[in-house]
Write a protein that holds these residues in place. Structure first.
Motif, PDB file in Angstrom:
ATOM      1  N   ASP A 200     -36.041 -16.645  23.040  1.00 47.36           N
ATOM      2  CA  ASP A 200     -36.331 -18.038  22.664  1.00 47.36           C
ATOM      3  C   ASP A 200     -35.064 -18.747  22.194  1.00 47.36           C
ATOM      4  OD1 ASP A 200     -39.011 -17.704  23.241  1.00 47.36           O
ATOM      5  OD2 ASP A 200     -39.555 -17.183  21.178  1.00 47.36           O
ATOM      6  N   VAL A 201     -34.258 -18.026  21.411  1.00 45.36           N
ATOM      7  CA  VAL A 201     -33.015 -18.608  20.898  1.00 45.36           C
ATOM      8  C   VAL A 201     -32.063 -18.924  22.049  1.00 45.36           C
ATOM      9  CG1 VAL A 201     -30.947 -18.157  19.520  1.00 45.36           C
ATOM     10  CG2 VAL A 201     -33.196 -17.488  18.647  1.00 45.36           C
ATOM     11  N   TYR A 202     -31.946 -18.000  22.992  1.00 52.34           N
ATOM     12  CA  TYR A 202     -31.015 -18.205  24.106  1.00 52.34           C
ATOM     13  C   TYR A 202     -31.498 -19.289  25.069  1.00 52.34           C
ATOM     14  CZ  TYR A 202     -27.802 -14.489  22.885  1.00 52.34           C
ATOM     15  OH  TYR A 202     -26.846 -13.726  22.244  1.00 52.34           O
ATOM     16  N   ILE A 203     -32.805 -19.421  25.212  1.00 57.38           N
ATOM     17  CA  ILE A 203     -33.332 -20.506  26.052  1.00 57.38           C
ATOM     18  C   ILE A 203     -32.948 -21.852  25.451  1.00 57.38           C
ATOM     19  CG2 ILE A 203     -35.432 -21.665  26.844  1.00 57.38           C
ATOM     20  CD1 ILE A 203     -34.739 -19.188  28.450  1.00 57.38           C
ATOM     21  N   THR A 204     -33.037 -21.956  24.133  1.00 52.20           N
ATOM     22  CA  THR A 204     -32.610 -23.184  23.452  1.00 52.20           C
ATOM     23  C   THR A 204     -31.125 -23.447  23.693  1.00 52.20           C
ATOM     24  OG1 THR A 204     -34.296 -22.908  21.734  1.00 52.20           O
ATOM     25  CG2 THR A 204     -32.441 -24.346  21.215  1.00 52.20           C
ATOM     26  N   LYS A 205     -30.315 -22.382  23.653  1.00 50.97           N
ATOM     27  CA  LYS A 205     -28.879 -22.529  23.923  1.00 50.97           C
ATOM     28  C   LYS A 205     -28.632 -23.013  25.346  1.00 50.97           C
ATOM     29  CE  LYS A 205     -27.121 -19.053  20.672  1.00 50.97           C
ATOM     30  NZ  LYS A 205     -26.348 -17.786  20.534  1.00 50.97           N
TER      31      LYS A 205
END
Length: 231
Positions: A200-205
């Motif tokens: 989820d964090v990397y998708i936001t990035k």
């Protein structure tokens, strides 16, 4: 795009509607094979070799979702458009899970249907492969996975190893549905809750990295994964 070079497999059990749609598509130059139910679709698919499939969901003998899954086993990359009278979000998700690229709800305008067919054909026919130097085009961006770089004009953004891995997966699946678990297993080799939150964090990035091209979207599909739209 020259419509006469494209063949459409159209499956519709409502005879009156089917004839109107078929005539309209043929008047635009498309070659159309229309079938009234799900019995002979796979046999005719192999014979006709269409460039796109337009499938009603509620069909006699075999529903559109099942047909799409069978078509995907034969031709993984062919675009599939569902026609559905259903309105529940779960039905749209089921359509994507069974291999659909897009869906349109009945009643629909012929112009909207034609535009969606043309868009899917353009996206499929125009999918960009990597250049000889390894550069992959994603919208306005140039992605160099071996150098961990994402370029937009003269601007060069350095990527982490994980960001580059994820972007490579999305670059390989432009305008396709990407299963969340497949991403987790490919990048982290594990689909644990902790790694899922990391994703989820990397998708936001990634959304932040690609935000300067508004034609690019990473859409979250609940309980499925992501639809990476470029175009």
């Amino acid at each position: 795009m020259n419509p006469s070079s494209f063949k459409i497999l159209y499956v519709e059990d409502e005879q009156f509607l089917g004839r109107i749609v078929k005539d309209s598509l043929e008047s635009r130059g498309f070659q159309v094979l229309m079938l009234p139910d799900g019995r002979q679709v796979i046999e005719q698919f192999k014979r006709f070799q269409p460039h796109i499939c337009v499938l009603d969901v509620m069909l006699p003998y075999k529903d559109g979702f099942t047909i799409a899954q069978e078509i995907r086993q034969l031709e993984p990359k062919i675009p599939i458009l569902f026609l559905t009278a259903k309105t529940q979000a779960e039905d749209a998700v089921q359509g994507f899970q069974s291999g659909g690229n897009d869906y349109i709800r009945k009643p629909f305008s012929l112009e909207e249907l034609i535009v969606r067919i043309q868009n899917l054909l353009q996206l499929t026919q125009g999918q960009t492969t990597a250049r000889s130097d390894g550069t992959i085009t994603i919208g306005r961006y140039h992605f160099l996975p071996q150098r961990y770089e994402l370029r937009l004009g003269d601007e060069v953004r350095k990527l982490s190893h994980r960001e580059s891995e994820l972007l490579s997966i999305f670059a390989e699946n432009q305008n396709k549905i990407i299963n969340r678990q497949d991403i987790l297993m490919r990048v982290w080799r594990d689909d644990s809750f902790f790694n899922s939150r990391n994703l989820d964090v990397y998708i936001t990035k990634l959304r932040g990295l690609l935000k300067d091209d508004p034609s690019i979207q990473i859409l979250s599909i609940k309980n499925v994964g992501y639809h990476f739209l470029v175009g």
